[in-house]
Write an enzyme that holds these catalytic residues in place. Structure first.
Site, PDB file in Angstrom:
ATOM      1  N   SER A 297       0.858  -1.189   0.000  1.00  0.00           N
ATOM      2  CA  SER A 297       0.000   0.000   0.000  1.00  0.00           C
ATOM      3  C   SER A 297       0.889   1.233   0.000  1.00  0.00           C
ATOM      4  O   SER A 297       2.066   1.168   0.367  1.00  0.00           O
ATOM      5  CB  SER A 297      -0.877   0.018   1.244  1.00  0.00           C
ATOM      6  OG  SER A 297      -0.133   0.462   2.372  1.00  0.00           O
ATOM      7  N   ASP A 298       0.320   2.370  -0.388  1.00  0.00           N
ATOM      8  CA  ASP A 298       1.016   3.631  -0.153  1.00  0.00           C
ATOM      9  C   ASP A 298       0.879   3.959   1.347  1.00  0.00           C
ATOM     10  O   ASP A 298       0.154   3.295   2.091  1.00  0.00           O
ATOM     11  CB  ASP A 298       0.470   4.746  -1.050  1.00  0.00           C
ATOM     12  CG  ASP A 298       1.510   5.841  -1.272  1.00  0.00           C
ATOM     13  OD1 ASP A 298       2.469   5.933  -0.462  1.00  0.00           O
ATOM     14  OD2 ASP A 298       1.378   6.621  -2.234  1.00  0.00           O
ATOM     15  N   TYR A 299       1.557   5.007   1.748  1.00  0.00           N
ATOM     16  CA  TYR A 299       1.700   5.421   3.151  1.00  0.00           C
ATOM     17  C   TYR A 299       0.345   5.618   3.848  1.00  0.00           C
ATOM     18  O   TYR A 299      -0.395   6.528   3.498  1.00  0.00           O
ATOM     19  CB  TYR A 299       2.451   6.750   3.111  1.00  0.00           C
ATOM     20  CG  TYR A 299       3.180   7.191   4.340  1.00  0.00           C
ATOM     21  CD1 TYR A 299       4.557   7.188   4.391  1.00  0.00           C
ATOM     22  CD2 TYR A 299       2.483   7.660   5.439  1.00  0.00           C
ATOM     23  CE1 TYR A 299       5.232   7.631   5.508  1.00  0.00           C
ATOM     24  CE2 TYR A 299       3.144   8.102   6.564  1.00  0.00           C
ATOM     25  CZ  TYR A 299       4.524   8.082   6.596  1.00  0.00           C
ATOM     26  OH  TYR A 299       5.195   8.532   7.700  1.00  0.00           O
TER      27      TYR A 299
END
Ligand code: BGC
Length: 789
Positions: A297-299
């Site tokens: 996932s992104d942040y």
């Protein structure tokens, strides 16, 4: 299909490669599944049986809790000894080799199954040797520039103990307001695909277990480049055909080139966030494309799937509202196909409960873990988990002379000459030069917004434009800042407003105490005048969208004052957003778009300004006329009322006298002149599985050696859904001596003349295909052929 290669270049033949894009490397983009199953065959290397056995064996020994640790990705600020001992999967942004070894020793020696941690970093356009920003590299129209950048970045990252890079960023974007347009290859899916494949090859090589290679993570999956209003992270709503024809191709090209990890995006498409999107993550990426690596996932993007509580005090990241709480968010992400959660910890924290409640399945969790382990084995981490701290801490490991030479070469190839009226360029090195402007001697701005470790003590010394001009000129060069720049670094607490608002740029004296009046005096006293203008690095990049696209602050006043001296003014632009240059275009004699050119930026700009290197770059984005005209992109669909600025009832702006952008996609001048002619097709009709060869001649008709980019576009004038007015399907950068000519050859097949429809089906429809040839998207030569049933 086009075969792309560099004929000559400053770095020499060692870098020469041929990248085949289109019918082969991009084959999967253009496949009619109903009629041609064979063409669907994945271009990725088959999984190794030995590695699969090792993965299975390890997985069979893992407890549920160990599996939940393996899907966790923590930041440098989060990782603890306890996480390493428990078997956490990955860590990003930790760049101290001693610390990397510290946690790796715990993971390998003290965790029950001795599984190494994967260490990752955002090496976007260099680690310590910084290359031009990716939008600049795309301007080179030369995949070797992107490949060299990725290869040097991979070597320096791996030297520090990192084995994964969150790069390439391959988001096609029509949004100059969006700050992150600087991180990608611009508005075209074909150019973006060529650059994406080159970057993956540069970073991974043929085997990313090699000590100088890393695994690439392609991001941000998908359609993150089209946020409404240009605001970062914002909503995206798009048709299936748009998604597949514009936004997916660079991802597919990167996957086909071997990219083994992918980052799902923050934004939602049609209401479904990227990290909870089963259709894009599982159905397309993993099933259709047969991707067997993992998706992180992104942040905090998993936590952001949650609805925000209406009144509660800060409960952490939230917002999309496709999950009620953390457990639901973790389940939605994992079951959609997200394999690893960055920063937030929902899958790890709630996994046991979710399994018990049948909200997630063990087979999906096993699949996620299997994918992560597979990448770790492929990366050779089990055999070589540690970093050599002595080499990692040695300044000689970074900024090696050959890499600085590549960075300089890459930057000079990435510049675009937009205007050169009366030929003030190239400058004469025997004449005095006044360098003026707030970006003329800035230190870190040249590196752009994602500058990796480009400014730390182990990084090579970077070269300002002033340094570069002095080194290149035999006559005096003076520098006058004339006014201030906003050093717009994000404030420590992320508070708003930023430290210096854009309006305050060039509102006061420069760092050297000089004023606009001093600049006028300097211009009067010099033979030649160069004005360094643009944006500070942190005006573009993540969370740095702009609602205005002209030169920030009062820089135009500086331009006006210097232009009033009557000296021809050469403007060099450093910027991350494609700018509205309407006012600059009117006042400057010459404009060189340098983007943010990297560590060797000053030397590279000097190489071009003094004519050592011919500016052969072309725009990878359309440059707008006024922010109100965006988004504008050359590959737009037609309308029933095509734009005609002279007539009312059509798709125009009443306050614009033209329908064209200020500078079109693919545009760029040179110090010499070229004639592109003789567009020929090998046949006038072709079956759906056939190919058409397209040739064009290009001749250097000027007095000097120089570079041009020959470009081929196509258009399908009658189709079941309206087709873009032009689509780039081939390009080649050529270097020609004065009077020299060459013939450039491209091949078109169904991956070029077919398209995805709104059912997600690739169709090749019978009828006419127009082919355009030239050296910009305004290419005027036209031929056509017919696709038969
Ligand atoms: C960005 C990603 C980046 C990640 C880790 C996020 O905010 O969107 O591009 O890879 O942070 O630094």
């Amino acid at each position: 299909m086009a075969t792309i290669g560099r004929r000559t270049g400053a770095v020499g033949t060692a870098l020469v490669l041929a990248l085949t894009i289109g019918g082969s490397a991009l084959a999967g983009i253009g496949i009619d599944r109903s009629s041609d199953e064979q063409a669907l065959a994945p271009t990725r290397a088959p999984a190794s049986a030995t590695i699969e056995q090792k993965v299975d064996k390890l997985l069979s020994q893992m407890t549920t809790q160990e599996k939940l640790q393996q899907v966790q990705l923590l930041s440098d600020g989060q990782i603890t000894d306890a996480d390493a001992k428990a078997g956490v999967g990955s860590v990003f942004s930790l760049v101290d080799p001693e610390q990397i070894n510290h946690f790796q020793h715990i993971a390998v020696e003290q965790s029950r199954l001795h599984i190494p941690i994967l260490f990752a970093y955002d090496t976007i356009h260099g680690y310590r040797t910084i290359f031009p920003v990716p939008l600049g590299a795309a301007s080179s129209f030369d995949p070797e520039v992107a490949q060299a950048d990725a290869a040097v970045g991979a070597r320096e990252s791996a030297t520090e103990g990192l084995k994964q890079v969150y790069s390439p960023m391959v988001d096609v974007s029509h949004e100059p307001r969006w700050g992150r347009i600087v991180e990608g290859a611009g508005e075209d899916p074909y150019l973006g695909s060529v650059m994406a494949a080159a970057r993956v090859k540069g970073a991974q090589g043929t085997d990313y277990s090699a000590p100088d290679k890393v695994v690439s993570s392609v991001k941000h999956y998908v359609a993150y480049g089209e946020p409404e209003g240009g605001r970062d992270y914002n909503t995206t709503d798009m048709s299936e055909s748009r998604l597949r024809n514009f936004y997916l191709p660079p991802f597919k090209a990167a996957i086909d080139a071997g990219a083994d990890t992918v980052m799902c995006s923050f934004n939602a498409i049609n209401g479904v966030p990227g990290c909870a999107n089963k259709y894009t993550e599982t159905d397309i990426l993993k099933k259709e494309w047969r991707f067997d690596g993992f998706v992180e996932s992104d942040y905090t993007a998993v936590a952001e799937l949650r609805a925000c509580p209406p009144v509660e005090p800060d409960s952490g990241p939230c917002g999309h509202g496709v999950a009620a709480d953390g457990p639901e968010a973790g389940a939605a992400a994992l079951m959609a196909g997200t394999d690893s959660e960055m920063v937030s910890t929902n899958i790890r924290d709630y996994g046991q409960q979710l399994l018990a409640d049948h909200q997630i399945t063990m087979s999906r969790l096993d699949d996620a873990v299997r994918r992560i382990l597979r990448v770790k084995f492929r990366a050779g981490l089990f055999d070589h988990p540690y970093v050599d701290v002595t080499t990692a801490s040695d300044p000689a490991s970074y900024g090696r002379p050959e890499d600085l030479a590549k960075s300089r070469w890459a930057a000079s190839r990435s510049m675009v000459l937009l205007k050169n009226d009366g030929q003030p360029l190239p400058l004469d090195p025997s004449k005095s030069t006044a360098l003026i402007g707030p970006l003329g001697a800035t230190v870190d701005e040249m590196l752009g917004p994602w500058s990796g470790r480009g400014t730390d003590p182990l990084a090579p010394k970077f070269v300002t434009l002033f340094d570069g001009l002095k080194a290149a000129s035999s006559a005096p060069v003076t520098y006058t800042a004339a006014c201030n720049l906003a050093h717009n670094f994000d404030p420590p607490n992320n508070a708003n407003p930023p430290i210096t608002p854009d309006e305050e740029v060039c509102a006061g004296p420069g760092d050297d105490g000089t004023t606009i009046q001093d600049a006028v005096t300097a211009a009067d006293n010099a033979d030649q005048v160069v004005l360094a203008l643009g944006e500070s690095a942190f005006m573009s990049g993540e969370a740095n969208s702009r609602s205005q696209l002209d030169l920030p602050g009062h820089q135009e006043e500086l331009l006006d004052a210097v232009a009033a001296t009557g000296k021809p003014v050469v403007v060099v632009l450093f910027n991350g957003h494609p700018l509205d240059l309407t006012a600059v275009q009117d006042k400057a004699a010459a404009i060189l778009e340098a983007w943010f050119p990297g560590t060797e930026g000053g030397n590279a700009v000097a190489d071009v300004l003094y004519g050592k290197v011919d500016p052969g770059g072309k725009l990878p984005v359309s440059m707008p006329r006024g922010v109100g005209t965006v988004p504008y992109y050359y590959n737009h669909e037609p309308t029933g009322r095509p734009c005609d600025a002279t007539f009312k009832w059509n798709s125009r702006y009443r306050d614009q006298s033209t329908c064209q952008p200020l500078y079109p996609f693919g545009y760029g001048l040179s110090y010499t002149s070229f004639d592109v002619s003789n567009l020929k097709l090998s046949r006038s009709s072709v079956g759906r599985n056939g190919t058409v060869t397209v040739t064009m001649d290009v001749k250097n008709t000027g007095e000097r050696a120089g570079d041009d980019v020959v470009q081929m576009y196509i258009h399908d004038p009658v189709a079941s859904i309206s087709q873009p007015v032009r689509r780039l399907r081939g390009f080649q950068r050529v270097s020609l001596e004065s009077g020299e000519s060459t013939t450039v050859t491209f091949t078109l097949d169904k991956s070029d003349f077919g398209f995805y429809d709104n059912r997600g089906k690739f169709v090749v429809e019978p009828g006419t295909i127009e082919v355009y040839g030239g050296d910009s998207s305004a290419a005027a030569m036209e031929r056509s052929f017919t696709v038969t049933r």
